[in-house]
Design a protein around this motif. Structure first.
Motif, mmCIF file in Angstrom:
data_model
loop_
_atom_site.group_PDB
_atom_site.id
_atom_site.type_symbol
_atom_site.label_atom_id
_atom_site.label_comp_id
_atom_site.label_asym_id
_atom_site.label_seq_id
_atom_site.Cartn_x
_atom_site.Cartn_y
_atom_site.Cartn_z
ATOM 1 N N SER A 114 13.090 -2.847 -5.120
ATOM 2 C CA SER A 114 12.338 -2.482 -6.320
ATOM 3 C C SER A 114 10.875 -2.161 -6.074
ATOM 4 O O SER A 114 10.158 -1.788 -7.004
ATOM 5 N N GLY A 115 10.398 -2.298 -4.841
ATOM 6 C CA GLY A 115 8.975 -2.110 -4.573
ATOM 7 C C GLY A 115 8.466 -0.732 -4.917
ATOM 8 O O GLY A 115 7.362 -0.578 -5.456
ATOM 9 N N ALA A 116 9.264 0.302 -4.633
ATOM 10 C CA ALA A 116 8.813 1.663 -4.935
ATOM 11 C C ALA A 116 8.659 1.878 -6.427
ATOM 12 O O ALA A 116 7.761 2.604 -6.878
ATOM 13 N N VAL A 117 9.522 1.249 -7.226
ATOM 14 C CA VAL A 117 9.397 1.344 -8.686
ATOM 15 C C VAL A 117 8.156 0.589 -9.154
ATOM 16 O O VAL A 117 7.366 1.100 -9.952
ATOM 17 N N ALA A 118 7.951 -0.608 -8.636
ATOM 18 C CA ALA A 118 6.764 -1.376 -9.006
ATOM 19 C C ALA A 118 5.486 -0.618 -8.680
ATOM 20 O O ALA A 118 4.495 -0.685 -9.427
ATOM 21 N N GLY A 119 5.497 0.119 -7.581
ATOM 22 C CA GLY A 119 4.319 0.895 -7.215
ATOM 23 C C GLY A 119 3.875 1.854 -8.297
ATOM 24 O O GLY A 119 2.669 2.102 -8.466
ATOM 25 N N HIS A 120 4.823 2.405 -9.056
ATOM 26 C CA HIS A 120 4.472 3.319 -10.145
ATOM 27 C C HIS A 120 3.713 2.601 -11.256
ATOM 28 O O HIS A 120 2.831 3.195 -11.887
ATOM 29 N N VAL A 136 -3.205 1.141 -12.611
ATOM 30 C CA VAL A 136 -4.385 0.271 -12.758
ATOM 31 C C VAL A 136 -5.166 0.151 -11.458
ATOM 32 O O VAL A 136 -6.127 -0.618 -11.380
ATOM 33 N N GLU A 137 -4.798 0.933 -10.454
ATOM 34 C CA GLU A 137 -5.470 0.847 -9.165
ATOM 35 C C GLU A 137 -6.963 1.136 -9.321
ATOM 36 O O GLU A 137 -7.368 2.120 -9.930
ATOM 37 N N GLY A 138 -7.769 0.236 -8.771
ATOM 38 C CA GLY A 138 -9.214 0.413 -8.806
ATOM 39 C C GLY A 138 -9.880 0.012 -10.107
ATOM 40 O O GLY A 138 -11.114 0.030 -10.203
ATOM 41 N N GLU A 139 -9.094 -0.375 -11.108
ATOM 42 C CA GLU A 139 -9.666 -0.811 -12.384
ATOM 43 C C GLU A 139 -10.070 -2.286 -12.291
ATOM 44 O O GLU A 139 -9.590 -3.027 -11.451
ATOM 45 N N ARG A 168 0.831 -1.208 0.000
ATOM 46 C CA ARG A 168 0.000 0.000 0.000
ATOM 47 C C ARG A 168 0.866 1.259 0.000
ATOM 48 O O ARG A 168 0.569 2.233 -0.691
ATOM 49 N N ARG A 169 1.955 1.222 0.769
ATOM 50 C CA ARG A 169 2.852 2.376 0.840
ATOM 51 C C ARG A 169 3.487 2.658 -0.523
ATOM 52 O O ARG A 169 3.589 3.821 -0.940
ATOM 53 N N TYR A 170 3.880 1.606 -1.235
ATOM 54 C CA TYR A 170 4.501 1.793 -2.540
ATOM 55 C C TYR A 170 3.498 2.336 -3.563
ATOM 56 O O TYR A 170 3.821 3.220 -4.362
ATOM 57 N N ILE A 171 2.287 1.804 -3.558
ATOM 58 C CA ILE A 171 1.277 2.283 -4.510
ATOM 59 C C ILE A 171 0.848 3.704 -4.168
ATOM 60 O O ILE A 171 0.751 4.573 -5.046
ATOM 61 N N ASP A 172 0.624 3.973 -2.887
ATOM 62 C CA ASP A 172 0.211 5.314 -2.473
ATOM 63 C C ASP A 172 1.297 6.351 -2.721
ATOM 64 O O ASP A 172 0.999 7.541 -2.902
ATOM 65 N N GLY A 173 2.548 5.910 -2.741
ATOM 66 C CA GLY A 173 3.663 6.837 -2.955
ATOM 67 C C GLY A 173 3.909 7.187 -4.399
ATOM 68 O O GLY A 173 4.796 7.996 -4.707
ATOM 69 N N ALA A 174 3.154 6.579 -5.313
ATOM 70 C CA ALA A 174 3.336 6.833 -6.746
ATOM 71 C C ALA A 174 2.170 7.659 -7.284
ATOM 72 O O ALA A 174 1.036 7.516 -6.830
ATOM 73 N N PRO A 175 2.422 8.498 -8.286
ATOM 74 C CA PRO A 175 1.342 9.300 -8.869
ATOM 75 C C PRO A 175 0.600 8.551 -9.964
ATOM 76 O O PRO A 175 1.159 7.665 -10.616
ATOM 77 N N GLN A 218 -3.062 -7.964 -6.256
ATOM 78 C CA GLN A 218 -4.135 -8.181 -5.295
ATOM 79 C C GLN A 218 -4.545 -6.880 -4.612
ATOM 80 O O GLN A 218 -5.726 -6.648 -4.379
ATOM 81 N N GLU A 219 -3.584 -6.042 -4.299
ATOM 82 C CA GLU A 219 -3.891 -4.788 -3.614
ATOM 83 C C GLU A 219 -4.429 -3.734 -4.580
ATOM 84 O O GLU A 219 -5.303 -2.952 -4.223
ATOM 85 N N ALA A 220 -3.921 -3.715 -5.819
ATOM 86 C CA ALA A 220 -4.313 -2.658 -6.764
ATOM 87 C C ALA A 220 -5.664 -2.919 -7.415
ATOM 88 O O ALA A 220 -6.469 -1.996 -7.569
ATOM 89 N N ILE A 221 -5.922 -4.166 -7.811
ATOM 90 C CA ILE A 221 -7.160 -4.421 -8.571
ATOM 91 C C ILE A 221 -8.104 -5.407 -7.902
ATOM 92 O O ILE A 221 -9.217 -5.619 -8.387
ATOM 93 N N GLY A 222 -7.693 -6.033 -6.825
ATOM 94 C CA GLY A 222 -8.608 -6.917 -6.104
ATOM 95 C C GLY A 222 -8.779 -8.263 -6.781
ATOM 96 O O GLY A 222 -7.818 -8.994 -6.995
#
Length: 289
Positions: A57-63, A68-71, A28-35, A143-147
Motif C-alpha cells: 500500500s505504500g505507493a497509494v499512501a504516497g499519493h 502535504v509535502e513541505g507544508e 521518499r520513493r513513494y512520495i516522489d512517485g506521486a503527483p 515525518q518525511e513529508a512534513i518534518g
C-alpha cells in the motif's frame, strides 16, 4: 503492565523497513512517485491513507502524503481502527512520544488533554496502542513529508453514527481556534474477496466517499454488504476513522474531497488475486476564500 511514555515501534521490519536509511529511501520513493494534484487549491486539513505493509500500500499512501509535502502542521491527529484491543470509547496516547526508525514524534499533550476534557470517553489507554499498526505506519510518511509536528493518536472500535459524531464534535471544539492541524484517517478497503469483486466493492466506497457525506458512505456500504459477496469481510476496516475525519473536517470548514489513488494487493507483482485487500488515498481541503 507498565507502559513507558515512549511508544516503541511494533511493526518495524515487518510492515516497513527497520533500517532508517532504507525506510527513508522507500518512503521518499513513494512520495516522489506521486503527483501534486492541481485541483487542490486550498489548505489540506484531512487525509485518508492505507495502513498495510508498504510493499502493498505504500505507493497509494504516497499519493495522500504528496499533497502535504513541505507544508507546516503543528498538530497531526491520526485516527485508526483498533485491530487487536477491544476499545470502549476512544483510546488516546496522551503523553510522551511515538518512536519510529526515523526518530521520535512528541505527543501534543495540550490537545490530548483538551480532548479528554471535551469527551470523557476519550481516555489515555496505552495498552490499546502497544501492538497496533494502523497509526504507526502513517508516521514515517508524516515525518518525511512534513518534518516536525506533534502527534495526537486515537484508536477506535465503535463505528456507530453516535460514536463517530461525538468524536468529530470534540475534535472541532478543540481544534477550531487552531490553523495548523491535519487530520488523518487510517483505513484499508475491501478484505478479502477475489480481485474483480474487490474492485467492484472498492468502487462503491470510492464513489460514496467522493460525495463527502458519511451517511452516504454508511448506506452504500450496507447495501453492498447485503449482496453476500464471497469472502468480503469488510469494505473499509477503518470506516469509523473515515467518518470521523470527514465530519470533523466539514465542521472545521472543509468543503472539498478527492480520492487521489486506488489499488489493491493484487496489483503488485507477487499479489494473490484470489484474495485481496483494497487501498485508497484521499485529500480533504478548504478552498481559498
Amino acid at each position: 503492565m507498565f507502559f513507558s511514555s515512549t511508544r516503541r515501534p511494533a511493526v518495524a521490519g515487518m510492515f516497513y523497513p527497520s533500517s532508517p536509511e532504507e525506510l527513508r529511501r522507500e518512503v521518499r520513493r513513494y512520495i516522489d512517485g506521486a503527483p501534486r494534484d492541481g485541483e487542490i487549491k486550498g489548505r489540506v486539513i484531512g487525509l485518508i491513507a492505507p495502513h498495510a505493509g508498504y510493499v502493498y500500500s505504500g505507493a497509494v499512501a504516497g499519493h495522500a502524503y504528496k499533497q502535504v509535502e513541505g507544508e507546516r502542521y503543528g498538530t497531526v491527529v491520526v485516527i485508526g481502527p483498533s485491530h487487536r484491543y477491544p476499545v470502549t470509547g476512544y483510546a488516546i496516547w496522551a503523553e510522551g512520544e511515538f518512536e519510529t526508525p526515523l526518530g521520535r514524534v512528541g505527543i501534543d499533550e495540550e490537545i490530548a488533554s483538551a480532548l479528554m476534557r471535551a469527551d470523557d470517553r476519550i481516555r489515555h489507554l496505552p495498552q490499546a496502542h502497544a501492538y497496533e499498526h494502523s497509526i504507526e505506519v502513517q508516521l514515517p510518511f508524516l515525518q518525511e513529508a512534513i518534518g516536525e509536528f506533534k502527534l495526537v493518536p486515537i484508536l477506535m472500535h465503535d463505528y456507530s453514527e453516535a460514536a463517530c459524531s461525538s468524536l468529530a464534535r470534540a475534535l472541532h471544539d478543540v481544534l477550531k481556534e487552531k490553523d495548523d492541524y491535519l487530520l488523518v484517517a487510517s483505513t484499508d478497503l475491501s478484505h478479502y474477496p477475489e480481485y474483480e469483486e474487490a474492485v467492484k466493492a472498492d468502487k462503491v466506497v470510492i464513489e460514496a466517499v467522493s460525495t463527502f457525506d458519511p451517511a452516504v458512505v454508511r448506506r452504500r456500504i450496507a447495501e453492498h454488504m447485503r449482496l453476500g459477496v464471497p469472502e468480503l469481510h469488510t469494505m473499509m476496516c477503518g470506516a469509523g476513522p473515515v467518518y470521523v475525519v470527514m465530519e470533523a473536517a466539514k465542521l472545521l470548514g472543509a468543503d472539498r474531497i478527492k480520492v487521489l489513488k486506488y489499488a489493491n494487493s493484487g496489483d503488485v507483482p507477487f499479489g494473490d488475486k484470489s484474495q485481496v485487500v483494497g487501498y485508497m488515498a484521499a485529500a480533504i481541503w478548504r478552498e481559498r476564500g
